[in-house]
Design a protein around this motif. Structure first.
Motif, PDB file in Angstrom:
ATOM      1  N   ASP A 254      18.123  20.731  33.866  1.00 49.46           N
ATOM      2  CA  ASP A 254      19.545  20.434  34.036  1.00 49.46           C
ATOM      3  C   ASP A 254      19.893  19.075  33.446  1.00 49.46           C
ATOM      4  OD1 ASP A 254      20.092  22.832  35.268  1.00 49.46           O
ATOM      5  OD2 ASP A 254      19.812  22.061  37.295  1.00 49.46           O
ATOM      6  N   PHE A 255      18.973  18.129  33.589  1.00 50.72           N
ATOM      7  CA  PHE A 255      19.224  16.782  33.068  1.00 50.72           C
ATOM      8  C   PHE A 255      19.191  16.764  31.542  1.00 50.72           C
ATOM      9  CE2 PHE A 255      17.180  12.947  31.347  1.00 50.72           C
ATOM     10  CZ  PHE A 255      18.174  12.009  31.626  1.00 50.72           C
ATOM     11  N   SER A 256      18.172  17.396  30.947  1.00 51.59           N
ATOM     12  CA  SER A 256      17.990  17.290  29.500  1.00 51.59           C
ATOM     13  C   SER A 256      18.919  18.205  28.714  1.00 51.59           C
ATOM     14  CB  SER A 256      16.540  17.627  29.146  1.00 51.59           C
ATOM     15  OG  SER A 256      16.257  18.990  29.431  1.00 51.59           O
ATOM     16  N   GLN A 257      19.334  19.339  29.303  1.00 48.55           N
ATOM     17  CA  GLN A 257      20.182  20.308  28.608  1.00 48.55           C
ATOM     18  C   GLN A 257      19.589  20.682  27.251  1.00 48.55           C
ATOM     19  OE1 GLN A 257      23.153  21.709  29.880  1.00 48.55           O
ATOM     20  NE2 GLN A 257      22.382  20.776  31.740  1.00 48.55           N
ATOM     21  N   SER A 258      18.276  20.768  27.180  1.00 45.62           N
ATOM     22  CA  SER A 258      17.606  21.034  25.902  1.00 45.62           C
ATOM     23  C   SER A 258      17.516  22.514  25.573  1.00 45.62           C
ATOM     24  CB  SER A 258      16.193  20.431  25.918  1.00 45.62           C
ATOM     25  OG  SER A 258      15.433  20.972  26.987  1.00 45.62           O
ATOM     26  N   LEU A 259      17.728  23.373  26.563  1.00 45.79           N
ATOM     27  CA  LEU A 259      17.659  24.813  26.342  1.00 45.79           C
ATOM     28  C   LEU A 259      19.006  25.457  26.609  1.00 45.79           C
ATOM     29  CD1 LEU A 259      14.280  25.861  28.022  1.00 45.79           C
ATOM     30  CD2 LEU A 259      14.764  25.686  25.572  1.00 45.79           C
ATOM     31  N   GLU A 260      19.269  26.559  25.895  1.00 44.78           N
ATOM     32  CA  GLU A 260      20.463  27.345  26.182  1.00 44.78           C
ATOM     33  C   GLU A 260      20.358  27.910  27.589  1.00 44.78           C
ATOM     34  OE1 GLU A 260      20.209  30.167  23.075  1.00 44.78           O
ATOM     35  OE2 GLU A 260      20.863  28.764  21.500  1.00 44.78           O
ATOM     36  N   ALA A 261      21.502  28.224  28.189  1.00 50.04           N
ATOM     37  CA  ALA A 261      21.536  28.593  29.612  1.00 50.04           C
ATOM     38  C   ALA A 261      20.639  29.785  29.917  1.00 50.04           C
ATOM     39  CB  ALA A 261      22.972  28.891  30.028  1.00 50.04           C
ATOM     40  N   HIS A 262      20.680  30.813  29.055  1.00 52.10           N
ATOM     41  CA  HIS A 262      19.894  32.005  29.375  1.00 52.10           C
ATOM     42  C   HIS A 262      18.398  31.738  29.210  1.00 52.10           C
ATOM     43  CE1 HIS A 262      20.115  32.348  24.974  1.00 52.10           C
ATOM     44  NE2 HIS A 262      19.100  33.186  25.042  1.00 52.10           N
ATOM     45  N   ARG A 263      18.037  30.839  28.296  1.00 46.25           N
ATOM     46  CA  ARG A 263      16.613  30.500  28.136  1.00 46.25           C
ATOM     47  C   ARG A 263      16.148  29.618  29.293  1.00 46.25           C
ATOM     48  NH1 ARG A 263      15.217  32.339  23.205  1.00 46.25           N
ATOM     49  NH2 ARG A 263      16.896  32.537  21.674  1.00 46.25           N
ATOM     50  N   GLN A 264      17.025  28.746  29.748  1.00 45.99           N
ATOM     51  CA  GLN A 264      16.679  27.918  30.903  1.00 45.99           C
ATOM     52  C   GLN A 264      16.444  28.811  32.122  1.00 45.99           C
ATOM     53  OE1 GLN A 264      19.179  24.496  31.535  1.00 45.99           O
ATOM     54  NE2 GLN A 264      18.923  24.583  33.760  1.00 45.99           N
ATOM     55  N   LYS A 265      17.315  29.801  32.317  1.00 42.15           N
ATOM     56  CA  LYS A 265      17.158  30.727  33.441  1.00 42.15           C
ATOM     57  C   LYS A 265      15.853  31.507  33.318  1.00 42.15           C
ATOM     58  CE  LYS A 265      19.529  34.479  35.870  1.00 42.15           C
ATOM     59  NZ  LYS A 265      20.745  35.352  35.896  1.00 42.15           N
ATOM     60  N   GLN A 266      15.525  31.924  32.096  1.00 42.12           N
ATOM     61  CA  GLN A 266      14.282  32.660  31.863  1.00 42.12           C
ATOM     62  C   GLN A 266      13.074  31.808  32.213  1.00 42.12           C
ATOM     63  OE1 GLN A 266      13.858  33.896  27.787  1.00 42.12           O
ATOM     64  NE2 GLN A 266      11.803  34.744  28.081  1.00 42.12           N
ATOM     65  N   LEU A 267      13.095  30.544  31.833  1.00 36.67           N
ATOM     66  CA  LEU A 267      11.964  29.665  32.107  1.00 36.67           C
ATOM     67  C   LEU A 267      11.808  29.399  33.600  1.00 36.67           C
ATOM     68  CD1 LEU A 267       9.714  27.939  30.939  1.00 36.67           C
ATOM     69  CD2 LEU A 267      11.344  26.062  30.692  1.00 36.67           C
ATOM     70  N   VAL A 268      12.916  29.152  34.282  1.00 35.06           N
ATOM     71  CA  VAL A 268      12.848  28.887  35.717  1.00 35.06           C
ATOM     72  C   VAL A 268      12.339  30.121  36.466  1.00 35.06           C
ATOM     73  CG1 VAL A 268      14.219  28.380  37.778  1.00 35.06           C
ATOM     74  CG2 VAL A 268      14.615  27.097  35.669  1.00 35.06           C
ATOM     75  N   THR A 269      12.782  31.306  36.040  1.00 35.69           N
ATOM     76  CA  THR A 269      12.300  32.544  36.659  1.00 35.69           C
ATOM     77  C   THR A 269      10.789  32.673  36.498  1.00 35.69           C
ATOM     78  OG1 THR A 269      14.410  33.658  36.254  1.00 35.69           O
ATOM     79  CG2 THR A 269      12.485  35.061  36.647  1.00 35.69           C
ATOM     80  N   TYR A 270      10.296  32.316  35.326  1.00 33.58           N
ATOM     81  CA  TYR A 270       8.863  32.383  35.080  1.00 33.58           C
ATOM     82  C   TYR A 270       8.113  31.383  35.951  1.00 33.58           C
ATOM     83  CZ  TYR A 270       4.430  32.458  32.547  1.00 33.58           C
ATOM     84  OH  TYR A 270       3.106  32.565  32.211  1.00 33.58           O
ATOM     85  N   TYR A 271       8.684  30.202  36.128  1.00 34.34           N
ATOM     86  CA  TYR A 271       8.049  29.203  36.995  1.00 34.34           C
ATOM     87  C   TYR A 271       7.958  29.704  38.427  1.00 34.34           C
ATOM     88  CZ  TYR A 271       7.391  25.185  33.969  1.00 34.34           C
ATOM     89  OH  TYR A 271       6.921  24.334  33.015  1.00 34.34           O
ATOM     90  N   ARG A 272       9.004  30.363  38.874  1.00 30.04           N
ATOM     91  CA  ARG A 272       8.991  30.893  40.242  1.00 30.04           C
ATOM     92  C   ARG A 272       7.926  31.981  40.389  1.00 30.04           C
ATOM     93  NH1 ARG A 272      15.584  31.108  40.723  1.00 30.04           N
ATOM     94  NH2 ARG A 272      15.885  28.888  41.171  1.00 30.04           N
ATOM     95  N   LEU A 273       7.755  32.781  39.347  1.00 29.90           N
ATOM     96  CA  LEU A 273       6.710  33.799  39.375  1.00 29.90           C
ATOM     97  C   LEU A 273       5.328  33.150  39.463  1.00 29.90           C
ATOM     98  CD1 LEU A 273       5.703  36.736  39.045  1.00 29.90           C
ATOM     99  CD2 LEU A 273       5.831  36.393  36.565  1.00 29.90           C
ATOM    100  N   LEU A 274       5.123  32.085  38.685  1.00 30.88           N
ATOM    101  CA  LEU A 274       3.851  31.365  38.752  1.00 30.88           C
ATOM    102  C   LEU A 274       3.630  30.763  40.131  1.00 30.88           C
ATOM    103  CD1 LEU A 274       3.600  29.435  35.342  1.00 30.88           C
ATOM    104  CD2 LEU A 274       2.480  31.562  36.007  1.00 30.88           C
TER     105      LEU A 274
END
Length: 372
Positions: A254-274
């Motif tokens: 959220d701070f860096s805004q380096s990823l598009e919103a849907h890619r950020q959501k995809q990454l966070v979902t993957y982190y939660r799975l891990l």
């Protein structure tokens, strides 16, 4: 004064075109005295900028690198002309001084006698003195030293604002509800007190006591506070390692805004799975760290590839293939550097969850945080 220096430099370059053999005693320029003292890395950064913008074509010698010396740091700078004559000089910074000293030379008739006296063409003395003058001029634009904030830990805001005129009027003040944290952001100043584009300086208070201060923005301070609160919750057993990592990574994205919103959501979902797999002991902490970084790199590469394709389609990249390749290489290098820095930051946070003892040291607008 500047016009006179420039004219002298141009005249000197013309006069040295053929460089007749004129030996002179090698005289090092007088070191630039620093008062008040500054962090040597801050001084080195300012001095190197002066080298890069030098009117006398000095350059940083990238093959030498930065080395530590007692109390400071050293790099090597070089000046070459006529494809023959070269000066190599050490640029050394300590909290008290910036100095230029002889390192080596080529085609300048350097000799050292048995009595230790050094002889060299007089151009060495002239050019190193000019560089010293350029560095001294750059130091006058250095932002003021806010180390007084670092030295005021646990002091209340009222006491600091009463004793430090530059800290009396923060440009923004933000409270973090339910935490006791207050972030105050100040405008940077030159050492003589005049306003300048020095960037913001942030002071973080908790229960009206100063806890941290560094060059940065309120947004960065909020991220640091979130990291601290997450670490505290993990240390008290309220959340697991995986949950803490996910929360911090989400805040960092959220701070860096380096990823598009849907890619950020995809990454966070993957982190939660891990995190879920980690809680079930299906993977180790080390595997969690590795897979998280691997996935982040994959998603960033996907985004980068699409952006590059779009740039081609819109005609934003030059048609000439050589220039295209150069731009791509430069962009790839910058992206790799940014990615490595973000991964390093994340790894530092993950390590902090295992031990939460941290120490931050600030000098001027620069802060260094180490965790043991």
């Amino acid at each position: 004064m500047r016009a006179r220096f420039t004219a002298f430099a141009v005249g000197l370059t013309i006069a040295l075109g053929s460089l007749p053999s004129i030996a002179a005693t090698l005289k090092e320029p007088a070191p630039i005295s620093i008062n008040p003292q500054r962090h040597p890395l801050q001084l080195l950064g300012v001095a190197l900028e002066a080298v890069k913008s030098s009117k006398n074509d000095w350059k940083v010698d990238g093959s030498y690198g930065m080395t530590e010396v007692p109390g400071g740091y050293r790099m090597r700078v070089t000046k070459e002309w006529n494809n023959r004559h070269v000066i190599y000089a050490y640029l050394t910074t300590t909290p008290q001084s910036v100095s230029i000293t002889y390192a080596d030379s080529r085609e300048l008739d350097f000799k050292q006698g048995s009595n230790g006296e050094r002889k060299i063409h007089g151009s060495y003395n002239d050019f190193t003195k000019l560089l010293t003058n350029e560095i001294a001029a750059s130091l006058s634009t250095m932002c003021s030293d806010y180390s007084f904030l670092q030295n005021s830990k646990e002091a209340p805001y009222v006491a600091i604002s009463a004793s430090q005129p530059l800290a009396r009027m923060p440009r923004t003040t933000e409270q973090i509800p339910g935490t006791g944290f207050v972030i105050r952001e100040y405008t940077g100043f030159l050492a003589n007190g005049l306003p300048y584009n020095c960037g913001p300086v942030v002071a973080v208070f908790r229960d009206d006591k100063l806890t941290d201060a560094y060059g940065g923005t309120a947004a960065l301070a909020k991220l640091n506070i979130q990291g601290e609160l997450i670490s505290q919750r993990h240390a008290s057993g309220q959340i697991s390692y995986g949950q803490a990592a996910v929360e911090y990574k989400e805040a960092e994205l959220d701070f860096s805004q380096s990823l598009e919103a849907h890619r950020q959501k995809q990454l966070v979902t993957y982190y939660r799975l891990l995190a879920s797999r980690l809680a079930k002991n299906e993977i180790s902490v080390e595997e969690f760290d590795y897979l998280a970084i691997e996935k982040e790199a994959e998603i960033r590469d996907q985004q980068d590839a699409i952006q590059q394709k779009q740039m081609f389609e819109r005609g934003l990249i030059a048609a000439e293939q050589g220039k295209v390749m150069a731009m791509q290489d430069q962009a790839a290098a910058m992206q790799a550097q940014a990615r490595a820095q973000q991964q390093a930051n994340f790894q530092n946070f993950l390590r902090s969850l295992k031990t939460t003892t941290c120490r931050t040291v600030g000098y001027g607008n620069t802060a260094t945080t180490t965790c043991n």
